[in-house]
Design a protein around this motif. Structure first.
Motif, PDB file in Angstrom:
ATOM      1  N   SER A   1       0.823  -1.214   0.000  1.00 24.31           N
ATOM      2  CA  SER A   1       0.000   0.000   0.000  1.00 24.31           C
ATOM      3  C   SER A   1       0.856   1.264   0.000  1.00 24.31           C
ATOM      4  O   SER A   1       0.459   2.298  -0.534  1.00 24.31           O
ATOM      5  CB  SER A   1      -0.941   0.017   1.204  1.00 24.31           C
ATOM      6  OG  SER A   1      -0.209   0.075   2.421  1.00 24.31           O
ATOM      7  N   GLU A   2       2.056   1.190   0.595  1.00 25.27           N
ATOM      8  CA  GLU A   2       2.933   2.358   0.660  1.00 25.27           C
ATOM      9  C   GLU A   2       4.179   2.201  -0.212  1.00 25.27           C
ATOM     10  O   GLU A   2       5.013   3.113  -0.256  1.00 25.27           O
ATOM     11  CB  GLU A   2       3.353   2.621   2.112  1.00 25.27           C
ATOM     12  CG  GLU A   2       2.175   2.965   3.028  1.00 25.27           C
ATOM     13  CD  GLU A   2       2.619   3.358   4.421  1.00 25.27           C
ATOM     14  OE1 GLU A   2       3.792   3.754   4.588  1.00 25.27           O
ATOM     15  OE2 GLU A   2       1.790   3.272   5.342  1.00 25.27           O
ATOM     16  N   ASN A   3       4.313   1.045  -0.858  1.00 27.37           N
ATOM     17  CA  ASN A   3       5.467   0.777  -1.715  1.00 27.37           C
ATOM     18  C   ASN A   3       6.786   1.019  -0.980  1.00 27.37           C
ATOM     19  O   ASN A   3       7.674   1.739  -1.462  1.00 27.37           O
ATOM     20  CB  ASN A   3       5.413   1.625  -2.987  1.00 27.37           C
ATOM     21  CG  ASN A   3       4.644   0.929  -4.093  1.00 27.37           C
ATOM     22  OD1 ASN A   3       4.784  -0.278  -4.308  1.00 27.37           O
ATOM     23  ND2 ASN A   3       3.819   1.678  -4.792  1.00 27.37           N
ATOM     24  N   LYS A   4       6.910   0.393   0.192  1.00 28.71           N
ATOM     25  CA  LYS A   4       8.169   0.491   0.924  1.00 28.71           C
ATOM     26  C   LYS A   4       8.326  -0.701   1.864  1.00 28.71           C
ATOM     27  O   LYS A   4       7.373  -1.454   2.097  1.00 28.71           O
ATOM     28  CB  LYS A   4       8.251   1.805   1.695  1.00 28.71           C
ATOM     29  CG  LYS A   4       7.233   1.995   2.790  1.00 28.71           C
ATOM     30  CD  LYS A   4       7.426   3.371   3.428  1.00 28.71           C
ATOM     31  CE  LYS A   4       6.461   3.610   4.576  1.00 28.71           C
ATOM     32  NZ  LYS A   4       6.640   4.946   5.158  1.00 28.71           N
ATOM     33  N   TYR A   5       9.526  -0.840   2.401  1.00 25.08           N
ATOM     34  CA  TYR A   5       9.839  -1.937   3.310  1.00 25.08           C
ATOM     35  C   TYR A   5       9.724  -1.488   4.753  1.00 25.08           C
ATOM     36  O   TYR A   5      10.170  -0.395   5.113  1.00 25.08           O
ATOM     37  CB  TYR A   5      11.240  -2.481   3.022  1.00 25.08           C
ATOM     38  CG  TYR A   5      11.237  -3.393   1.822  1.00 25.08           C
ATOM     39  CD1 TYR A   5      10.982  -4.748   1.962  1.00 25.08           C
ATOM     40  CD2 TYR A   5      11.445  -2.881   0.545  1.00 25.08           C
ATOM     41  CE1 TYR A   5      10.945  -5.586   0.855  1.00 25.08           C
ATOM     42  CE2 TYR A   5      11.411  -3.715  -0.568  1.00 25.08           C
ATOM     43  CZ  TYR A   5      11.155  -5.062  -0.395  1.00 25.08           C
ATOM     44  OH  TYR A   5      11.104  -5.885  -1.485  1.00 25.08           O
ATOM     45  N   LYS A   6       9.131  -2.368   5.578  1.00 22.50           N
ATOM     46  CA  LYS A   6       8.952  -2.070   6.996  1.00 22.50           C
ATOM     47  C   LYS A   6       9.551  -3.186   7.847  1.00 22.50           C
ATOM     48  O   LYS A   6       9.364  -4.365   7.576  1.00 22.50           O
ATOM     49  CB  LYS A   6       7.468  -1.899   7.324  1.00 22.50           C
ATOM     50  CG  LYS A   6       6.844  -0.675   6.668  1.00 22.50           C
ATOM     51  CD  LYS A   6       5.408  -0.475   7.103  1.00 22.50           C
ATOM     52  CE  LYS A   6       4.816   0.787   6.481  1.00 22.50           C
ATOM     53  NZ  LYS A   6       3.396   0.983   6.896  1.00 22.50           N
ATOM     54  N   PHE A   7      10.247  -2.773   8.877  1.00 25.63           N
ATOM     55  CA  PHE A   7      10.889  -3.703   9.798  1.00 25.63           C
ATOM     56  C   PHE A   7       9.830  -4.413  10.631  1.00 25.63           C
ATOM     57  O   PHE A   7       8.912  -3.780  11.163  1.00 25.63           O
ATOM     58  CB  PHE A   7      11.837  -2.926  10.709  1.00 25.63           C
ATOM     59  CG  PHE A   7      12.594  -3.773  11.700  1.00 25.63           C
ATOM     60  CD1 PHE A   7      13.684  -4.509  11.292  1.00 25.63           C
ATOM     61  CD2 PHE A   7      12.217  -3.805  13.028  1.00 25.63           C
ATOM     62  CE1 PHE A   7      14.397  -5.278  12.195  1.00 25.63           C
ATOM     63  CE2 PHE A   7      12.924  -4.575  13.942  1.00 25.63           C
ATOM     64  CZ  PHE A   7      14.015  -5.312  13.528  1.00 25.63           C
ATOM     65  N   LEU A   8       9.939  -5.736  10.745  1.00 20.94           N
ATOM     66  CA  LEU A   8       8.991  -6.506  11.554  1.00 20.94           C
ATOM     67  C   LEU A   8       9.504  -6.549  12.980  1.00 20.94           C
ATOM     68  O   LEU A   8      10.428  -7.299  13.314  1.00 20.94           O
ATOM     69  CB  LEU A   8       8.820  -7.916  10.987  1.00 20.94           C
ATOM     70  CG  LEU A   8       7.843  -8.823  11.747  1.00 20.94           C
ATOM     71  CD1 LEU A   8       6.468  -8.179  11.885  1.00 20.94           C
ATOM     72  CD2 LEU A   8       7.732 -10.179  11.076  1.00 20.94           C
ATOM     73  N   ASP A   9       8.885  -5.779  13.850  1.00 15.66           N
ATOM     74  CA  ASP A   9       9.318  -5.642  15.236  1.00 15.66           C
ATOM     75  C   ASP A   9       9.061  -6.939  16.003  1.00 15.66           C
ATOM     76  O   ASP A   9       7.966  -7.490  15.983  1.00 15.66           O
ATOM     77  CB  ASP A   9       8.547  -4.486  15.888  1.00 15.66           C
ATOM     78  CG  ASP A   9       9.057  -4.141  17.263  1.00 15.66           C
ATOM     79  OD1 ASP A   9      10.216  -4.469  17.577  1.00 15.66           O
ATOM     80  OD2 ASP A   9       8.289  -3.554  18.054  1.00 15.66           O
ATOM     81  N   GLY A  10      10.089  -7.418  16.712  1.00 18.82           N
ATOM     82  CA  GLY A  10       9.954  -8.608  17.550  1.00 18.82           C
ATOM     83  C   GLY A  10      10.217  -9.919  16.852  1.00 18.82           C
ATOM     84  O   GLY A  10      10.211 -10.978  17.492  1.00 18.82           O
ATOM     85  N   TYR A  11      10.493  -9.890  15.554  1.00 21.51           N
ATOM     86  CA  TYR A  11      10.695 -11.138  14.825  1.00 21.51           C
ATOM     87  C   TYR A  11      11.955 -11.871  15.279  1.00 21.51           C
ATOM     88  O   TYR A  11      12.047 -13.100  15.158  1.00 21.51           O
ATOM     89  CB  TYR A  11      10.756 -10.871  13.323  1.00 21.51           C
ATOM     90  CG  TYR A  11      10.891 -12.125  12.497  1.00 21.51           C
ATOM     91  CD1 TYR A  11       9.864 -13.064  12.455  1.00 21.51           C
ATOM     92  CD2 TYR A  11      12.050 -12.380  11.761  1.00 21.51           C
ATOM     93  CE1 TYR A  11       9.989 -14.229  11.707  1.00 21.51           C
ATOM     94  CE2 TYR A  11      12.174 -13.536  11.014  1.00 21.51           C
ATOM     95  CZ  TYR A  11      11.143 -14.454  10.987  1.00 21.51           C
ATOM     96  OH  TYR A  11      11.272 -15.605  10.251  1.00 21.51           O
TER      97      TYR A  11
END
Length: 251
Positions: free
Chosen positions: A131-141
């Motif tokens: 939806s935002e065309n970007k990468y997001k860090f998965l917190d807690g993975y």
């Protein structure tokens, strides 16, 4: 983690690290990596412990992902979209052993997985937000090793981690993802090894986790170990079957 069919071509892909170990890339079903080329320079070998540079297409956007050293303990992860720098993260580099392109959540987009070497491997994961065309860090993975998606309900994932006694003792956790954060809901402790089985019988303890807090848990079930896992290599089958059948208990 399962490999997927890839029609990807990698551009400038290379990783140099002190550990010298790296897992093979897990292939993904969508996206296009533009070209593949090893970058080996004397300057990099002598001055940099980590270097990675890759350009790829996701959702009709061209992304460039670069890893560079800051010092012996930290690296930068830089993300470009269509030549625009959109994100720079600084992370610890100790134990970094590989970078993989995966489709972790099976949404047909490339995600980026960083693997850290240790007694139990740990991971950092960047998920692609379409939806935002970007990468997001998965917190807690990084709390969950070797995570896989449930077949019965793809909202949930389960992990596996060794816990001693030559891998006879182990743990597995159940979690889901909410707004790019992991939510821990279930925990299994398998005790397949004990000095005295009369005092400490071999058991499988199953806990429900509350409020994403590992300490805030309730024992909901105990199972005899050897009855459910008669052979060492049958534990993975037990874990996968249990979570797929019982994930509803942990809502």
């Amino acid at each position: 983690m399962k490999k997927f069919t890839i029609f990807l071509t990698i551009f400038s892909l290379y990783l140099i690290c002190s550990c010298g170990q790296k897992k093979p890339n897990v292939k993904v079903s969508e996206g296009k990596i533009i070209k593949k080329k090893s970058v080996i320079k004397k300057e990099i070998e002598s001055e940099q412990r980590h270097y990675f540079d890759s350009t790829f297409v996701v959702n009709k956007q061209t992304f460039k992902f670069i890893i560079n050293d800051i010092n012996e303990e930290e690296i930068t992860l830089t993300f470009f979209r269509n030549t625009e720098k959109i994100k720079v993260d600084t992370i610890q580099s100790g134990g970094l052993g590989g970078v993989e392109f995966v489709d972790f959540n099976k949404d047909k987009n490339i995600d980026i997985l960083l693997t850290y070497i240790g007694n139990n491997p740990s991971y950092d994961l960047y998920l692609f937000d379409k939806s935002e065309n970007k990468y997001k860090f998965l917190d807690g993975y990084n709390r969950f090793s070797e995570a896989k998606q449930l077949k019965a309900n793809p909202k949930y994932y389960f992990s596996y981690q060794r816990a001693g006694c030559a891998d006879m003792n182990w743990v597995s956790d159940l979690f889901y993802i909410d707004n790019y954060k992991t939510v821990h809901v279930g925990h299994i402790y398998g005790q397949g090894c004990t000095p005295d089985e009369k005092e400490n019988p071999l058991e499988i303890e199953i806990y429900k986790i509350y409020k994403n807090d590992d300490v805030n848990k309730t024992l909901i079930e105990k199972l005899p170990y050897t009855k459910n896992i008669p052979k060492f290599d049958q534990k993975w089958m037990f874990i996968e079957k249990y979570w797929n059948k019982n994930y509803g208990k942990f809502n």
